[in-house]
Write an enzyme that holds these catalytic residues in place. Structure first.
Site, PDB file in Angstrom:
ATOM      1  N   GLN A 170      31.741  28.657  35.234  1.00 22.70           N
ATOM      2  CA  GLN A 170      33.086  28.133  35.616  1.00 22.70           C
ATOM      3  C   GLN A 170      34.042  29.027  35.914  1.00 22.70           C
ATOM      4  O   GLN A 170      34.377  29.859  35.064  1.00 22.70           O
ATOM      5  CB  GLN A 170      33.229  27.259  34.486  1.00 22.70           C
ATOM      6  CG  GLN A 170      34.890  26.425  34.555  1.00 22.70           C
ATOM      7  CD  GLN A 170      34.447  25.254  35.405  1.00 22.70           C
ATOM      8  OE1 GLN A 170      33.363  24.538  35.523  1.00 22.70           O
ATOM      9  NE2 GLN A 170      35.380  24.823  36.115  1.00 22.70           N
ATOM     10  N   GLY A 171      34.371  29.154  36.986  1.00 22.43           N
ATOM     11  CA  GLY A 171      35.558  30.175  37.211  1.00 22.43           C
ATOM     12  C   GLY A 171      37.037  29.360  37.103  1.00 22.43           C
ATOM     13  O   GLY A 171      36.985  28.246  36.764  1.00 22.43           O
TER      14      GLY A 171
ATOM     15  N   PHE B 194      38.972  28.638  39.112  1.00 21.45           N
ATOM     16  CA  PHE B 194      39.421  27.724  40.023  1.00 21.45           C
ATOM     17  C   PHE B 194      38.425  26.698  40.403  1.00 21.45           C
ATOM     18  O   PHE B 194      38.346  25.702  41.265  1.00 21.45           O
ATOM     19  CB  PHE B 194      39.731  28.605  41.496  1.00 21.45           C
ATOM     20  CG  PHE B 194      40.998  29.256  41.358  1.00 21.45           C
ATOM     21  CD1 PHE B 194      42.119  28.626  41.521  1.00 21.45           C
ATOM     22  CD2 PHE B 194      40.777  30.702  40.826  1.00 21.45           C
ATOM     23  CE1 PHE B 194      43.521  29.434  41.363  1.00 21.45           C
ATOM     24  CE2 PHE B 194      41.869  31.244  40.758  1.00 21.45           C
ATOM     25  CZ  PHE B 194      43.155  30.629  41.175  1.00 21.45           C
ATOM     26  N   GLY B 195      37.400  26.610  39.411  1.00 19.12           N
ATOM     27  CA  GLY B 195      36.328  25.474  39.724  1.00 19.12           C
ATOM     28  C   GLY B 195      34.920  26.103  39.314  1.00 19.12           C
ATOM     29  O   GLY B 195      34.690  27.287  39.310  1.00 19.12           O
ATOM     30  N   PRO B 196      33.799  25.329  39.339  1.00 17.10           N
ATOM     31  CA  PRO B 196      32.743  25.594  38.853  1.00 17.10           C
ATOM     32  C   PRO B 196      31.922  26.278  40.110  1.00 17.10           C
ATOM     33  O   PRO B 196      32.336  26.193  41.224  1.00 17.10           O
ATOM     34  CB  PRO B 196      31.695  24.301  38.821  1.00 17.10           C
ATOM     35  CG  PRO B 196      32.524  23.252  39.474  1.00 17.10           C
ATOM     36  CD  PRO B 196      33.980  23.853  39.615  1.00 17.10           C
TER      37      PRO B 196
ATOM     38  N   LYS C 105      31.185  27.954  45.446  1.00 16.34           N
ATOM     39  CA  LYS C 105      32.310  28.014  44.546  1.00 16.34           C
ATOM     40  C   LYS C 105      33.193  26.580  44.826  1.00 16.34           C
ATOM     41  O   LYS C 105      33.720  26.710  46.046  1.00 16.34           O
ATOM     42  CB  LYS C 105      33.699  29.050  44.563  1.00 16.34           C
ATOM     43  CG  LYS C 105      34.541  29.004  43.889  1.00 16.34           C
ATOM     44  CD  LYS C 105      35.343  30.326  43.822  1.00 16.34           C
ATOM     45  CE  LYS C 105      35.697  30.810  42.498  1.00 16.34           C
ATOM     46  NZ  LYS C 105      35.947  32.029  42.235  1.00 16.34           N
TER      47      LYS C 105
ATOM     48  N   ASP D 175      43.472  39.667  40.205  1.00 18.13           N
ATOM     49  CA  ASP D 175      42.810  39.129  39.136  1.00 18.13           C
ATOM     50  C   ASP D 175      41.482  39.833  38.928  1.00 18.13           C
ATOM     51  O   ASP D 175      40.346  39.410  38.891  1.00 18.13           O
ATOM     52  CB  ASP D 175      42.543  37.695  39.308  1.00 18.13           C
ATOM     53  CG  ASP D 175      42.121  36.951  38.000  1.00 18.13           C
ATOM     54  OD1 ASP D 175      42.346  37.477  37.052  1.00 18.13           O
ATOM     55  OD2 ASP D 175      41.440  35.864  38.198  1.00 18.13           O
TER      56      ASP D 175
END
Ligand SMILES: *[C@@H]1O[C@H](CO)[C@@H](O)[C@H](O)[C@H]1NC(C)=O
Ligand SMILES: *[C@@H]1O[C@H](CO)[C@@H](O)[C@H](O)[C@H]1NC(C)=O
Ligand SMILES: *[C@@H]1O[C@H](CO)[C@@H](O)[C@H](O)[C@H]1NC(C)=O
Ligand SMILES: *[C@@H]1O[C@H](CO)[C@@H](O)[C@H](O)[C@H]1NC(C)=O
Ligand SMILES: *[C@@H]1O[C@H](CO)[C@@H](O)[C@H](O)[C@H]1NC(C)=O
Ligand SMILES: *[C@@H]1O[C@H](CO)[C@@H](O)[C@H](O)[C@H]1NC(C)=O
Length: 813
Positions: A504-505, A507-509, A524, A621
């Site tokens: 899970q990042g 910004f979403g899975p 992603k 990031d």
């Protein structure tokens, strides 16, 4: 014989006392001219005239005699200096002290309403307190006047901060205007008497930081897990006064709290070995220390991104989605369901909190928690309750009226609080948490059914798409990279099955998939509420697709369906760097040679996006989980979700939305939203130290100090034992020169000021070359907040020029 020695001892004693008295006190007939000083009995403190750094004015002050830095702790004539060396301190029969200049003008004088004793003396005590008292008197309560009643910027052991409710007299710290001017500045640190008294740092009338109310053991703004071995505290609250003082348990330790001209308060201890003050606690390394940062009914937790979260049963107050994605939470949250106030309300227990602002609260030590709850229910404006005192399992009652403001969530320590909610909201929250077996079974069955339906729909969709493609109606998007059909992606990922989920990042899975041709991909699936528009998304995708470098993850394509967007990358079989370096067992697979190879690869990847690609890109990031590893353990930078394109001449930009990961973000980015290539360089430095040490920067702990990994590395560097930073698993085989170069380069990258940090071209040269590297300066953000032994500390967000203790130098004549 015995009698004789008795007499001798008495004589010696007498002689001794008279000489010291002559040094540490004056009588009404004596005076102290500029150039002369008083020294306290044991030689700890000295009183005399001095000039602050770069200033010509002469001030009467007290400083440590035993410390070479000559740190000033108190100033008498803060607002009016003597313009030349003609100042004289004297005091009269009534016990009034005054400073006179060459023309006999009174520059400053003390004030007292008490009548002077028969034998008044003005004496400098070993605590650093300058007092006017009767010669034989040692009871502070009967002193005519004492400097401890008028604190400046330094809070010393034995000093009292607080308010006398009878006379209204308030003892508080106030900052110097600047390092040259001891006049009272904008900042004050005081006990605010409203509601349940609390320690607050203010800039003028505005609260910047709240250290909280006294809970019997400490001020509630800290997360304390063990007793402080160095200090003992005394807090008094009764109808006559509220006050706080502390003592060092070991009298030979010099300790002080200092509020510097920028409003930073820190606690430091004199380190004789280093011949310098050592800052022990500074709590302002993040936003959560800013007063009411998350607004009302929201908690702030430093390790979350974003740090703010509504309390359960509450929702964001702002309605528009633009406001919702804003980092500005000052609006806070509001109830989902209004309180009934008819007895239907109930309480939700929250743990490990910095409890909210108590300025609108009510407290009673004799009421227990059960009755406290009843009392709260009785009054409709009561919003929460808690124990007043946490000792012995907790006792006493504290009620809040009105909004709950300035709450933090600690990861350990902290206090419990019971938040009032409408009964229906409580039921809802509890049903989410606890499921009956029946409900669980029901959910499993429902999920299976839903999953099958989705599967069938997806298949149907796929068939339909293939058919529509055959008819040639498909319009190719004008992107320079393949747009995959949703159905293709769904099939490749087994319909986004949880078995295929890689992680899970932010910004979403992310899912693993296999295209029909056998190509492995990582998909992603961006969260729908990412707030990004379609155009922005396409721009970003195009941007990333143009980047081609062996140390960047390759983007294959994207997939857009209605408001959902996906990015398709090459698949990396070895997951990400954090999976290896932070794991005891797996970290052994990365020997020093491999780690160096990874550091080098990351540096080359960043160099490419910063300088060598057609575009200039700031990643924003960089962190261990965004460095993926291919089958040969080659590092590949991923996750350009936050990346920003820069003009080639642009060096810095500003954002209102600070996004990134704590522990990797540079001070100027977290505090001012300024990002540049140098903020990426900072993150890279953190990353390298993590790779060398095999430890996370955030969450790092050490038995001897409260620094994070940056601080630890810096400390070892300063103490000339940098090799101790190395991951213990690597101690058997490493290249000493390489390790030292890595650490040196990393410390240069994490320096506080962006201008001091090297650019990536230099970094790469440092890592590979043989030149002698410069000495790093102090890193930014090297002290973590909420430390077990950390005391109150505060800062205003603009002033991160901070971790330097301000040492006021003295120019004695
Ligand atoms: C001495 O102090 C008085 C009162 O503060 C002031 O008016 C006068 O100018 C001072 N004289 C000198 C020489 O500084
Ligand atoms: C001394 O204090 C009293 C009140 O406590 C005040 O009225 C008086 O003006 C003060 N005198 C000086 C010289 O500051
Ligand atoms: C103070 O103490 C000294 C010696 O202990 C004694 O001689 C003297 O009378 C005392 N003075 C007063 C005012 O009590
Ligand atoms: C007090 O501190 C000094 C210097 O740090 C140390 O040598 C001494 O042992 C300490 N004394 C006690 C009683 O802890
Ligand atoms: C957040 O918003 C409030 C009100 O809209 C404003 O007063 C405040 O200055 C903003 N804070 C920041 C840090 O931008
Ligand atoms: C509830 O508490 C507030 C604050 O203490 C007080 O002003 C108010 O009168 C109380 N209301 C009732 C109904 O007791």
């Amino acid at each position: 014989m015995e009698a004789f020695s008795m007499v001798l001892v008495l004589c010696l004693f007498h002689f001794f006392t008279t000489t010291t008295l002559a040094l540490n006190a004056i009588t009404p007939k004596q005076s102290i001219k500029d150039g002369e000083t008083l020294v306290s009995a044991s030689g700890t403190f000295e009183l005399g005239f001095f000039s602050p750094r770069n200033s010509k004015g002469r001030y009467l002050g007290i400083w440590y005699k035993k410390i070479s830095a000559g740190t000033v702790v108190w100033v008498a004539n803060r607002e009016a200096s003597v313009s030349d060396a003609s100042g004289v301190l004297s005091f009269n029969d009534r016990g009034i002290l005054s400073i006179m200049n060459s023309t006999g003008g009174i520059v400053w004088s003390s004030n007292t309403s008490r009548t002077a004793p028969e034998e008044p003396v003005a004496q400098l005590l070993d605590s650093g307190n300058f007092v006017v008292k009767d010669r034989n008197d040692s009871d502070p309560e009967s002193f005519l006047w004492q400097s401890f009643d008028y604190p400046c910027d330094t809070f010393l052991p034995g000093m009292k901060i607080g308010r006398n409710f009878v006379t209204g007299f308030d003892r508080h710290l106030s900052s110097w205007k600047s390092e040259e001017d001891p006049a009272p500045g904008l900042y004050t640190l005081r006990i605010d008497p409203h509601g349940l008294p609390q320690f607050v740092l203010k800039k003028g009338p505005e609260i910047l930081f709240r250290a909280g109310s006294w809970n019997g053991v400490y001020f509630s703004g800290r997360s304390v897990t063990k007793a402080n071995p160095v200090y003992s505290y005394e807090f008094v609250l009764n109808k006559n006064e509220v006050s706080f003082k502390y003592e060092t348990r070991n009298g030979s330790i010099f300790s002080r709290y200092l509020m510097n001209p920028a409003g930073l308060v820190h606690r430091s201890i004199w380190n004789e070995r280093k011949n310098d003050w050592e800052v022990f606690s500074v709590a302002q390394a993040d936003q959560c220390s800013i007063y009411a940062y998350c607004g009302s009914y929201a908690t702030c937790n430093t390790i979350e991104t974003p740090p703010c979260k509504c309390l359960e049963g509450f929702k964001r107050r702002s309605a528009s989605s633009a406001d919702l994605s804003s980092v500005n939470w000052s609006d806070g949250c509001t109830r989902k369901t209004p309180l009934a106030c008819d007895g239907g309300d109930r309480f939700l227990r929250k743990t490990a909190l910095k409890i909210p602002d108590t300025s609108k609260s009510w407290a009673d030590i004799s009421i227990d928690l059960k009755d406290c709850e009843k009392l709260c229910l009785k009054n409709c404006s009561c919003t929460a309750y808690a124990n007043l005192d946490i000792r012995e399992g907790g006792h006493g009652c504290l009620l809040w009226f009105g909004d709950l403001i300035d709450i933090s969530e600690f990861n350990e320590g902290g206090q419990d609080m019971y938040v009032r909610l409408a009964g229906s909201d409580i039921n809802h929250i509890q049903s989410k948490g606890k499921l009956t077996e029946k409900q669980k079974a029901g959910i499993i069955i429902a999920s299976v059914v839903i999953a099958s339906v989705i599967m069938i729909l997806a298949l149907a969709l796929y068939v339909w798409k293939i058919k529509s493609r055959k008819t040639g109606q498909h319009v190719k998007e004008d992107l320079e990279l393949p747009v995959l059909e949703f159905a293709t992606v769904a099939i490749a990922t087994n319909n986004f099955s949880s078995n295929n989920k890689l992680g899970q990042g932010g910004f979403g899975p992310v899912y693993k998939g296999t295209l029909i041709e056998g190509q492995e991909i990582a998909v992603k699936r961006l969260s729908k509420n990412s707030g990004q528009g379609l155009e922005e998304f396409k721009n970003e995708v195009t941007l990333i697709a143009k980047l081609q470098h062996r140390n960047l993850v390759k983007l294959f394509g994207c997939c857009i369906r209605k408001d959902e967007r996906m990015l398709i990358y090459e698949y990396m079989p070895n997951k990400s760097l954090d999976y290896f370096i932070f794991d005891k067992t797996r970290s052994k697979l990365l020997d020093w040679h491999r780690r160096m190879h990874i550091v080098d690869g990351i540096a080359r990847g960043i160099l490419y996006i910063h300088h060598d690609s057609r575009l200039r890109i700031i990643h924003r990031d960089l962190k261990a989980s965004n460095i993926l590893l291919d089958g040969n353990m080659n590092p590949k930078i991923s996750d350009f979700g936050l990346a920003r394109k820069f003009g080639v001449d642009q060096t810095q930009a500003n954002t209102k939305r600070v996004v990134g990961t704590y522990g990797y973000m540079s001070p100027e980015y977290v505090l001012d939203g300024l990002f540049s290539m140098k903020s990426d360089v900072f993150s890279f430095g953190v990353l390298v130290l993590e790779i060398v040490a095999g430890k996370k920067n955030r969450g790092f702990s050490h038995p001897e100090h409260n620094h994070n990994l940056l601080g630890h590395a810096w400390r070892l560097w300063m103490e000339k034992r940098p090799l101790e930073l190395l991951d213990t698993g690597l101690r058997d085989s490493y290249d000493e020169t390489e390790v030292l170069r890595c650490i040196n380069a990393a410390l240069l990258c994490v320096q506080q000021h962006p201008v001091d940090r090297p650019n990536m071209t230099s970094v790469l040269l440092m890592l590979c070359g043989e030149s002698i590297l410069p000495q790093p300066k102090q890193p930014g953000f090297f002290i973590e907040r909420n430390l077990p032994t950390a005391d109150t500390i505060l800062v205003e967000n603009e002033t991160f020029s901070i971790y330097k203790s301000t040492i006021t130098s003295i120019v004695p004549r």
